[in-house]
Design a protein around this motif. Structure first.
Motif, PDB file in Angstrom:
ATOM      1  N   GLY A 172      -8.924  -0.274   3.126  1.00  0.00           N
ATOM      2  CA  GLY A 172      -8.733  -0.273   1.637  1.00  0.00           C
ATOM      3  C   GLY A 172      -7.725  -0.006   1.273  1.00  0.00           C
ATOM      4  O   GLY A 172      -7.715  -0.356  -0.698  1.00  0.00           O
ATOM      5  N   HIS A 178      -4.767   1.176  -0.118  1.00  0.00           N
ATOM      6  CA  HIS A 178      -2.860   0.366  -0.733  1.00  0.00           C
ATOM      7  C   HIS A 178      -2.015   1.573  -0.911  1.00  0.00           C
ATOM      8  O   HIS A 178      -2.093   2.654  -0.795  1.00  0.00           O
ATOM      9  CB  HIS A 178      -2.449  -0.678  -2.013  1.00  0.00           C
ATOM     10  CG  HIS A 178      -4.455  -1.057  -2.346  1.00  0.00           C
ATOM     11  ND1 HIS A 178      -4.025  -2.615  -1.636  1.00  0.00           N
ATOM     12  CD2 HIS A 178      -5.131  -1.026  -2.792  1.00  0.00           C
ATOM     13  CE1 HIS A 178      -5.158  -3.403  -2.097  1.00  0.00           C
ATOM     14  NE2 HIS A 178      -6.393  -2.790  -2.984  1.00  0.00           N
ATOM     15  N   THR A 215      -2.426  -3.559   2.323  1.00  0.00           N
ATOM     16  CA  THR A 215      -3.544  -2.895   2.240  1.00  0.00           C
ATOM     17  C   THR A 215      -3.901  -2.357   3.822  1.00  0.00           C
ATOM     18  O   THR A 215      -3.826  -3.611   4.944  1.00  0.00           O
ATOM     19  CB  THR A 215      -4.230  -4.218   2.068  1.00  0.00           C
ATOM     20  OG1 THR A 215      -4.300  -4.740   0.713  1.00  0.00           O
ATOM     21  CG2 THR A 215      -5.917  -4.016   1.725  1.00  0.00           C
TER      22      THR A 215
END
Length: 201
Positions: free
Chosen positions: A122, A124, A70
């Motif tokens: 945030g 991925h 992340t």
């Protein structure tokens, strides 16, 4: 083919010298080694390389895991180390600070290269790690291993053929130099009176 023709031509020729026959046999042997031996060497080297590379593929698949990382934040653009196994362009990869969990469950944090064009906190992305969460390269795949093995076998075959051809040229060159030296000795024995009436009588 030239070697076979050479052998046939010198078979019953009264002007045939021993060196002519040796050169023809040498050419035939070199031809057979290039046509049969070099591909055989290439096949053996290619098979050995493929076996070693496939063993490496298996080991890498056991030792490397793909985890989800992340993005914490994007870093300023710096020099990137592109993965040699991919053809990704420079602008599709970014340096980021990321969090990920190692396969053994340990939380990890660090600077990595993400396969993201415009990463945001945030986001991925996949990351290859060892069993303890250390960053590693993507494991070698079977298709790439096979390609490397084929190239190794082809290179070995070409090198073998080149060595055979080079060895033949060296041997023939040595034979020609010896033949010329013998001719020079024969001319020296004949002396400056060669061809005059009464010479040698």
């Amino acid at each position: 083919m030239h070697a076979i023709i050479g052998l046939w031509r010198w078979r019953h020729n009264p002007l045939r010298r021993t060196t002519d026959l040796v050169e023809a046999w040498l050419a035939l042997a070199a031809l057979l080694l290039v046509l049969v031996g070099a591909p055989l060497v290439g096949a053996v080297v290619g098979a050995s390389a493929q076996e070693a590379l496939l063993r490496s593929v298996r080991e890498q698949r056991e030792d490397r895991q793909q985890v989800a990382a992340t993005v914490v934040r994007k870093l300023s653009r710096g020099p990137l180390a592109p993965d040699p196994e991919t053809s990704s362009a420079r602008d599709t990869r970014s340096r980021v600070v990321a969090d990920w969990t190692a396969p053994d469950g340990t939380p990890r944090h660090g600077t990595v290269i993400a396969a993201l064009k415009s990463p945001r906190p945030g986001d991925h992305f996949p990351l290859w790690t060892d069993l303890h969460g250390g960053i590693v390269g993507r494991p070698l795949d079977s298709a790439t291993a096979a390609t490397h093995a084929v190239l190794a076998g082809f290179g070995a075959a070409v090198l073998s053929a080149g060595l055979v051809a080079g060895a033949r040229r060296l041997i023939v060159g040595h034979m020609i130099r010896r033949r010329h030296a013998r001719w020079d000795q024969a001319w020296d024995k004949a002396g400056p009176d060669w061809g005059k009436a009464g010479t040698g009588s």
